[in-house]
Design a protein around this motif. Sequence first.
Motif, PDB file in Angstrom:
ATOM      1  N   ILE A  57     -10.025   7.215 -13.793  1.00 57.02           N
ATOM      2  CA  ILE A  57      -9.028   6.714 -14.742  1.00 57.02           C
ATOM      3  C   ILE A  57      -7.631   6.813 -14.153  1.00 57.02           C
ATOM      4  O   ILE A  57      -6.819   5.893 -14.295  1.00 57.02           O
ATOM      5  CB  ILE A  57      -9.147   7.462 -16.087  1.00 57.02           C
ATOM      6  CG1 ILE A  57     -10.474   7.093 -16.756  1.00 57.02           C
ATOM      7  CG2 ILE A  57      -7.964   7.150 -16.996  1.00 57.02           C
ATOM      8  CD1 ILE A  57     -10.843   7.958 -17.929  1.00 57.02           C
ATOM      9  N   LEU A  58      -7.356   7.894 -13.453  1.00 59.00           N
ATOM     10  CA  LEU A  58      -6.045   8.041 -12.809  1.00 59.00           C
ATOM     11  C   LEU A  58      -5.824   6.930 -11.782  1.00 59.00           C
ATOM     12  O   LEU A  58      -4.745   6.327 -11.735  1.00 59.00           O
ATOM     13  CB  LEU A  58      -5.929   9.415 -12.140  1.00 59.00           C
ATOM     14  CG  LEU A  58      -4.607   9.715 -11.450  1.00 59.00           C
ATOM     15  CD1 LEU A  58      -3.438   9.638 -12.427  1.00 59.00           C
ATOM     16  CD2 LEU A  58      -4.661  11.070 -10.786  1.00 59.00           C
ATOM     17  N   VAL A  59      -6.831   6.618 -10.980  1.00 50.49           N
ATOM     18  CA  VAL A  59      -6.719   5.547  -9.988  1.00 50.49           C
ATOM     19  C   VAL A  59      -6.473   4.204 -10.678  1.00 50.49           C
ATOM     20  O   VAL A  59      -5.614   3.421 -10.260  1.00 50.49           O
ATOM     21  CB  VAL A  59      -7.993   5.485  -9.108  1.00 50.49           C
ATOM     22  CG1 VAL A  59      -8.026   4.220  -8.273  1.00 50.49           C
ATOM     23  CG2 VAL A  59      -8.085   6.709  -8.220  1.00 50.49           C
ATOM     24  N   ILE A  60      -7.214   3.943 -11.765  1.00 48.23           N
ATOM     25  CA  ILE A  60      -7.056   2.680 -12.491  1.00 48.23           C
ATOM     26  C   ILE A  60      -5.646   2.555 -13.059  1.00 48.23           C
ATOM     27  O   ILE A  60      -5.004   1.509 -12.947  1.00 48.23           O
ATOM     28  CB  ILE A  60      -8.114   2.573 -13.613  1.00 48.23           C
ATOM     29  CG1 ILE A  60      -9.512   2.438 -13.011  1.00 48.23           C
ATOM     30  CG2 ILE A  60      -7.809   1.404 -14.547  1.00 48.23           C
ATOM     31  CD1 ILE A  60     -10.637   2.626 -14.025  1.00 48.23           C
ATOM     32  N   VAL A  61      -5.147   3.619 -13.650  1.00 48.87           N
ATOM     33  CA  VAL A  61      -3.809   3.596 -14.249  1.00 48.87           C
ATOM     34  C   VAL A  61      -2.746   3.433 -13.167  1.00 48.87           C
ATOM     35  O   VAL A  61      -1.810   2.639 -13.320  1.00 48.87           O
ATOM     36  CB  VAL A  61      -3.565   4.858 -15.103  1.00 48.87           C
ATOM     37  CG1 VAL A  61      -2.107   4.974 -15.517  1.00 48.87           C
ATOM     38  CG2 VAL A  61      -4.472   4.859 -16.325  1.00 48.87           C
ATOM     39  N   LYS A  62      -2.882   4.163 -12.065  1.00 50.84           N
ATOM     40  CA  LYS A  62      -1.893   4.037 -10.983  1.00 50.84           C
ATOM     41  C   LYS A  62      -1.858   2.604 -10.446  1.00 50.84           C
ATOM     42  O   LYS A  62      -0.787   2.053 -10.196  1.00 50.84           O
ATOM     43  CB  LYS A  62      -2.187   5.033  -9.859  1.00 50.84           C
ATOM     44  CG  LYS A  62      -1.775   6.441 -10.218  1.00 50.84           C
ATOM     45  CD  LYS A  62      -1.904   7.360  -9.026  1.00 50.84           C
ATOM     46  CE  LYS A  62      -1.411   8.732  -9.391  1.00 50.84           C
ATOM     47  NZ  LYS A  62      -0.261   9.123  -8.605  1.00 50.84           N
TER      48      LYS A  62
ATOM     49  N   GLU B 124       0.915  -2.705 -10.081  1.00 48.77           N
ATOM     50  CA  GLU B 124       0.923  -4.142 -10.362  1.00 48.77           C
ATOM     51  C   GLU B 124       2.021  -4.502 -11.354  1.00 48.77           C
ATOM     52  O   GLU B 124       2.688  -5.532 -11.210  1.00 48.77           O
ATOM     53  CB  GLU B 124      -0.444  -4.582 -10.883  1.00 48.77           C
ATOM     54  CG  GLU B 124      -1.522  -4.534  -9.827  1.00 48.77           C
ATOM     55  CD  GLU B 124      -2.915  -4.779 -10.375  1.00 48.77           C
ATOM     56  OE1 GLU B 124      -3.069  -4.992 -11.608  1.00 48.77           O
ATOM     57  OE2 GLU B 124      -3.865  -4.751  -9.581  1.00 48.77           O
ATOM     58  N   ARG B 125       2.232  -3.665 -12.357  1.00 48.16           N
ATOM     59  CA  ARG B 125       3.270  -3.921 -13.360  1.00 48.16           C
ATOM     60  C   ARG B 125       4.658  -3.892 -12.724  1.00 48.16           C
ATOM     61  O   ARG B 125       5.510  -4.730 -12.999  1.00 48.16           O
ATOM     62  CB  ARG B 125       3.172  -2.891 -14.481  1.00 48.16           C
ATOM     63  CG  ARG B 125       4.144  -3.107 -15.605  1.00 48.16           C
ATOM     64  CD  ARG B 125       3.846  -2.127 -16.742  1.00 48.16           C
ATOM     65  NE  ARG B 125       4.605  -2.453 -17.922  1.00 48.16           N
ATOM     66  CZ  ARG B 125       5.822  -1.978 -18.193  1.00 48.16           C
ATOM     67  NH1 ARG B 125       6.411  -1.143 -17.369  1.00 48.16           N
ATOM     68  NH2 ARG B 125       6.442  -2.322 -19.303  1.00 48.16           N
ATOM     69  N   ARG B 126       4.887  -2.897 -11.867  1.00 46.86           N
ATOM     70  CA  ARG B 126       6.190  -2.794 -11.190  1.00 46.86           C
ATOM     71  C   ARG B 126       6.438  -4.013 -10.303  1.00 46.86           C
ATOM     72  O   ARG B 126       7.556  -4.539 -10.261  1.00 46.86           O
ATOM     73  CB  ARG B 126       6.246  -1.519 -10.358  1.00 46.86           C
ATOM     74  CG  ARG B 126       6.317  -0.267 -11.200  1.00 46.86           C
ATOM     75  CD  ARG B 126       6.268   0.981 -10.348  1.00 46.86           C
ATOM     76  NE  ARG B 126       6.066   2.151 -11.180  1.00 46.86           N
ATOM     77  CZ  ARG B 126       5.196   3.116 -10.917  1.00 46.86           C
ATOM     78  NH1 ARG B 126       4.467   3.078  -9.818  1.00 46.86           N
ATOM     79  NH2 ARG B 126       5.067   4.138 -11.746  1.00 46.86           N
ATOM     80  N   ALA B 127       5.402  -4.454  -9.590  1.00 43.02           N
ATOM     81  CA  ALA B 127       5.539  -5.629  -8.728  1.00 43.02           C
ATOM     82  C   ALA B 127       5.848  -6.861  -9.562  1.00 43.02           C
ATOM     83  O   ALA B 127       6.688  -7.685  -9.179  1.00 43.02           O
ATOM     84  CB  ALA B 127       4.259  -5.839  -7.917  1.00 43.02           C
ATOM     85  N   SER B 128       5.199  -6.985 -10.708  1.00 45.67           N
ATOM     86  CA  SER B 128       5.443  -8.123 -11.591  1.00 45.67           C
ATOM     87  C   SER B 128       6.874  -8.107 -12.122  1.00 45.67           C
ATOM     88  O   SER B 128       7.537  -9.149 -12.179  1.00 45.67           O
ATOM     89  CB  SER B 128       4.454  -8.080 -12.761  1.00 45.67           C
ATOM     90  OG  SER B 128       4.726  -9.103 -13.678  1.00 45.67           O
TER      91      SER B 128
END
Length: 57
Positions: A35-40, A45-49
Amino acid sequence: MPTKKPRTTVTFDQEDYEELEQWAESEFRSVPQLILVIVKKALIERRASKQKEKVTA
């Protein structure tokens, strides 16, 4: 030694949790590690967007 990192609790439907368990097992991880890997990854991706939005604005 206690950690000072923030914590949260997430509740899953049984079916979803079982799928996460299988996924974690296939990657030799625990469910919390997965879950930590998925969230990171989602945060990266959000920051890049957001950066793309700033560049095009």
